[in-house]
Scaffold this active site. Sequence first.
Site: not given
Length: 178
Positions: A131, A134
């Site tokens: 991700c 993130c």
Amino acid sequence: MSIDALKQQLPEFAKDVRLNLSAIAGDDTLTAQQKYGLLVACGIASRNAVVRDTLVAEAAPHLSPAAMTAAKAAATIMGMNNVYYRFVHLASNKQYGTLPAKLRMNVIASPGVDKVDFELWSLAVSAINGCGMCIDAHEAVLAKAGVPTEHIQTAVRYAAIVQSAAIALEAGAVGLAA
């Protein structure tokens, strides 16, 4: 089972993984809590029961109950956030990024351990789960907290090595069940 026992279970073609596991077992770049919390969070994120159980057992004598819980929480909350924010990042419709996530994630604000440690664990799990949003968010928090770039890299290196051990075990098992 110990990291040494895990290394022995790896197939011959995974010699580099064995060497890398040895390197992290002896690494003292990070604090003990950071290191062993990484092993727990990454072991869980690897989704391989042998790797998970080995690394949790290896870490248990080195972590307080609160730190063990926080490492498990980092893997769990990032499991949710990485799916959601990867979708937001990758979706062509950018309207999703303007909508409230409506996901409970109180543990990030109050993880029960030092915030830097939790952020390192969250970053490593986010790297395993792929991700980008993130990764950027956790890396920024760590940089703002003054964590050296080398320590941030070390956390991601741990994630890469743990994930490669899980893949090596899976690859070594291919064809065995036939």
